[in-house]
Design a protein around this motif. Structure first.
Motif, PDB file in Angstrom:
ATOM      1  N   VAL A   1      -6.509 -10.494  -2.397  1.00 53.14           N
ATOM      2  CA  VAL A   1      -6.013 -11.456  -3.393  1.00 53.14           C
ATOM      3  C   VAL A   1      -4.498 -11.416  -3.514  1.00 53.14           C
ATOM      4  O   VAL A   1      -3.874 -12.386  -3.948  1.00 53.14           O
ATOM      5  CB  VAL A   1      -6.682 -11.242  -4.764  1.00 53.14           C
ATOM      6  N   GLU A   2      -3.908 -10.287  -3.141  1.00 56.71           N
ATOM      7  CA  GLU A   2      -2.464 -10.154  -3.018  1.00 56.71           C
ATOM      8  C   GLU A   2      -2.224  -8.911  -2.172  1.00 56.71           C
ATOM      9  O   GLU A   2      -3.130  -8.091  -1.999  1.00 56.71           O
ATOM     10  CB  GLU A   2      -1.791 -10.020  -4.387  1.00 56.71           C
ATOM     11  N   PRO A   3      -1.038  -8.756  -1.585  1.00 55.74           N
ATOM     12  CA  PRO A   3      -0.817  -7.583  -0.735  1.00 55.74           C
ATOM     13  C   PRO A   3      -1.195  -6.284  -1.438  1.00 55.74           C
ATOM     14  O   PRO A   3      -0.788  -6.031  -2.573  1.00 55.74           O
ATOM     15  CB  PRO A   3       0.688  -7.651  -0.441  1.00 55.74           C
TER      16      PRO A   3
ATOM     17  N   GLU B   1     -16.882  -4.698  -9.305  1.00 48.37           N
ATOM     18  CA  GLU B   1     -17.800  -4.503 -10.428  1.00 48.37           C
ATOM     19  C   GLU B   1     -17.043  -4.349 -11.748  1.00 48.37           C
ATOM     20  O   GLU B   1     -17.373  -3.493 -12.574  1.00 48.37           O
ATOM     21  CB  GLU B   1     -18.714  -3.310 -10.163  1.00 48.37           C
ATOM     22  N   GLY B   2     -16.009  -5.149 -11.907  1.00 49.70           N
ATOM     23  CA  GLY B   2     -15.268  -5.145 -13.157  1.00 49.70           C
ATOM     24  C   GLY B   2     -14.300  -3.998 -13.331  1.00 49.70           C
ATOM     25  O   GLY B   2     -13.687  -3.859 -14.401  1.00 49.70           O
ATOM     26  N   GLN B   3     -14.140  -3.181 -12.323  1.00 52.22           N
ATOM     27  CA  GLN B   3     -13.227  -2.047 -12.416  1.00 52.22           C
ATOM     28  C   GLN B   3     -12.122  -2.176 -11.373  1.00 52.22           C
ATOM     29  O   GLN B   3     -12.330  -2.725 -10.294  1.00 52.22           O
ATOM     30  CB  GLN B   3     -13.976  -0.726 -12.215  1.00 52.22           C
ATOM     31  N   GLU B   4     -10.968  -1.631 -11.706  1.00 55.74           N
ATOM     32  CA  GLU B   4      -9.846  -1.600 -10.760  1.00 55.74           C
ATOM     33  C   GLU B   4      -9.494  -0.143 -10.486  1.00 55.74           C
ATOM     34  O   GLU B   4      -9.239   0.628 -11.408  1.00 55.74           O
ATOM     35  CB  GLU B   4      -8.643  -2.347 -11.330  1.00 55.74           C
ATOM     36  N   THR B   5      -9.506   0.232  -9.211  1.00 53.63           N
ATOM     37  CA  THR B   5      -9.237   1.610  -8.818  1.00 53.63           C
ATOM     38  C   THR B   5      -8.101   1.635  -7.811  1.00 53.63           C
ATOM     39  O   THR B   5      -8.088   0.851  -6.859  1.00 53.63           O
ATOM     40  CB  THR B   5     -10.488   2.251  -8.178  1.00 53.63           C
ATOM     41  N   VAL B   6      -7.156   2.537  -8.028  1.00 53.33           N
ATOM     42  CA  VAL B   6      -6.039   2.714  -7.097  1.00 53.33           C
ATOM     43  C   VAL B   6      -6.339   3.917  -6.206  1.00 53.33           C
ATOM     44  O   VAL B   6      -6.607   5.018  -6.711  1.00 53.33           O
ATOM     45  CB  VAL B   6      -4.706   2.931  -7.844  1.00 53.33           C
ATOM     46  N   THR B   7      -6.336   3.700  -4.904  1.00 57.30           N
ATOM     47  CA  THR B   7      -6.567   4.793  -3.955  1.00 57.30           C
ATOM     48  C   THR B   7      -5.301   5.002  -3.132  1.00 57.30           C
ATOM     49  O   THR B   7      -4.436   4.126  -3.052  1.00 57.30           O
ATOM     50  CB  THR B   7      -7.743   4.475  -3.024  1.00 57.30           C
TER      51      THR B   7
ATOM     52  N   MET C   1       0.831  -1.217   0.000  1.00 59.63           N
ATOM     53  CA  MET C   1       0.000   0.000   0.000  1.00 59.63           C
ATOM     54  C   MET C   1       0.858   1.256   0.000  1.00 59.63           C
ATOM     55  O   MET C   1       0.518   2.255  -0.639  1.00 59.63           O
ATOM     56  CB  MET C   1      -0.960  -0.017   1.184  1.00 59.63           C
ATOM     57  N   ARG C   2       1.966   1.217   0.724  1.00 58.43           N
ATOM     58  CA  ARG C   2       2.863   2.374   0.730  1.00 58.43           C
ATOM     59  C   ARG C   2       3.470   2.602  -0.656  1.00 58.43           C
ATOM     60  O   ARG C   2       3.605   3.745  -1.104  1.00 58.43           O
ATOM     61  CB  ARG C   2       3.991   2.149   1.745  1.00 58.43           C
ATOM     62  N   ALA C   3       3.797   1.508  -1.329  1.00 59.09           N
ATOM     63  CA  ALA C   3       4.492   1.621  -2.615  1.00 59.09           C
ATOM     64  C   ALA C   3       3.547   1.898  -3.779  1.00 59.09           C
ATOM     65  O   ALA C   3       3.841   2.736  -4.649  1.00 59.09           O
ATOM     66  CB  ALA C   3       5.287   0.338  -2.881  1.00 59.09           C
ATOM     67  N   LYS C   4       2.405   1.226  -3.792  1.00 61.97           N
ATOM     68  CA  LYS C   4       1.544   1.268  -4.971  1.00 61.97           C
ATOM     69  C   LYS C   4       0.126   1.759  -4.697  1.00 61.97           C
ATOM     70  O   LYS C   4      -0.682   1.850  -5.621  1.00 61.97           O
ATOM     71  CB  LYS C   4       1.462  -0.131  -5.597  1.00 61.97           C
ATOM     72  N   GLY C   5      -0.188   2.059  -3.446  1.00 57.75           N
ATOM     73  CA  GLY C   5      -1.551   2.442  -3.100  1.00 57.75           C
ATOM     74  C   GLY C   5      -2.400   1.229  -2.764  1.00 57.75           C
ATOM     75  O   GLY C   5      -1.955   0.078  -2.850  1.00 57.75           O
ATOM     76  N   LEU C   6      -3.622   1.483  -2.377  1.00 58.09           N
ATOM     77  CA  LEU C   6      -4.588   0.429  -2.072  1.00 58.09           C
ATOM     78  C   LEU C   6      -5.457   0.231  -3.308  1.00 58.09           C
ATOM     79  O   LEU C   6      -6.147   1.146  -3.758  1.00 58.09           O
ATOM     80  CB  LEU C   6      -5.449   0.843  -0.872  1.00 58.09           C
TER      81      LEU C   6
END
Length: 322
Positions: free
Chosen positions: A152-154, A49-55, A39-44
């Motif tokens: 599903v993965e860190p 619903e078929g979408q991938e969002t980086v927060t 999360m520190r490196a790449k966000g959460l």
């Protein structure tokens, strides 16, 4: 600005944190290990619903760097609370609302319950009062979790279904703090009804969990197989009937029948219960909050639970022999 910290930001905590961040509500996440590093490196990352969002929530590993919060959201398993107590202390001030998004009988259950058992400690989930000493029941807000999600993965949460977090005060009031948190969850696209009888809804979920989880852990069967087989279906039903008798003695009103609750479980399909998943992954099992506490409370109200006591003994031994 309202300060919110999610402690135990695994699947459900991560889902809530990501949804709030997406809605522009800042959240601090306390995590550790590979999940923290990712999360520190790449966000959460939230897949839903078929979408991938980086927060990008604030991510910390030491709660002392965060300080007291307006809302502390606990998404741990109940048995993880005592080991986490020292870490939780810096996050809690006199005005902190502790949102108890935890399955099973919560440590605050008898606070403002009314009747003969008000304030009585449930040893199964609050041994020697260690949980309530660190998490004052007066500061707790009930929260019943319905979504299904997985790490599903860190750093990556996959949201499968559900968007409701039912909230409720132990005393049944419509408090400002409950209303405000509900508004924030609704802003995040989640359903957040505030119920005056939170224990009624708590028991409807617990009703299934107290039976489906241990029976699946003992048999290794997914939920569809547990409920399709006449033998294990009958065991679950008998255990749920015992649980209903305990709950009703404590003042709970069930809005549906045991057979409708069983049918609802069957509709979930080939699902591995959380207890079976934990067993397979070598994790501690959520036994006491889901069943041990119910068997304990049965003794309070004079209800015999022969099926419950038997299943409890078996699943405790299964966990010990893992």
């Amino acid at each position: 600005m309202t300060s919110i910290c999610v402690f135990g930001a695994g699947a459900i905590g991560g889902l809530m944190a990501a949804k709030l961040e997406m809605a522009g509500v800042p959240v601090t996440v306390v995590a550790r290990g590979p999940h923290y590093e990712a999360m520190r490196a790449k966000g959460l990352v939230l897949r839903s619903e078929g979408q991938e969002t980086v927060t990008r929530p604030r991510v910390e590993t030491d709660p002392k760097d965060v300080g007291p919060q307006d809302y502390l959201v606990l998404t741990l398993k109940a048995h993880s609370l005592i080991p986490a107590m020292a870490q939780l202390k810096p996050l809690i001030g006199p005005g902190t609302t502790i949102v108890a998004a935890i399955n099973g009988v919560p440590w605050w259950y008898t606070y403002k319950l009314g009747g003969a058992f008000e304030g009585k400690r449930v040893e199964a989930v609050d041994p020697d009062g260690m949980v309530s000493a660190g998490l004052p029941p007066a500061q707790a807000l009930g929260c019943i979790v319905y979504p299904a999600a997985d790490v599903v993965e860190p750093g990556v949460i996959e949201h499968t279904y559900g968007d409701r977090f039912t909230l409720g005060e132990p005393d049944g009031s419509r408090s400002e703090r409950a209303g405000k948190f509900a508004e924030l969850l609704i802003k995040a696209g989640l359903k957040a009804p505030v119920r005056p009888r939170i224990r009624d809804e708590l028991w409807v979920k617990l009703w299934g969990n107290m039976a489906f989880n241990p029976v699946s852990a003992l048999t290794g069967a997914t939920l569809d197989k547990v409920l399709a087989d006449p033998g294990t279906h009958a065991v679950c039903r008998a255990l749920m009937v015992e649980g209903q008798a305990v709950a009703e003695k404590l003042g709970v009103k069930f809005a549906l029948t045991v057979d409708k609750r069983l049918a609802g479980g069957a509709e979930v399909g080939a699902h591995k219960t959380s207890m079976l998943q934990d067993l397979e992954r070598g994790r501690p099992l959520e036994i006491e909050a889901l069943l041990g506490a119910v068997v304990e409370m049965a003794e309070w109200v004079g209800v015999d639970m022969p099926i419950g006591r038997t299943i409890l003994a078996l699943v405790r031994q299964r966990a010990a022999m893992r």
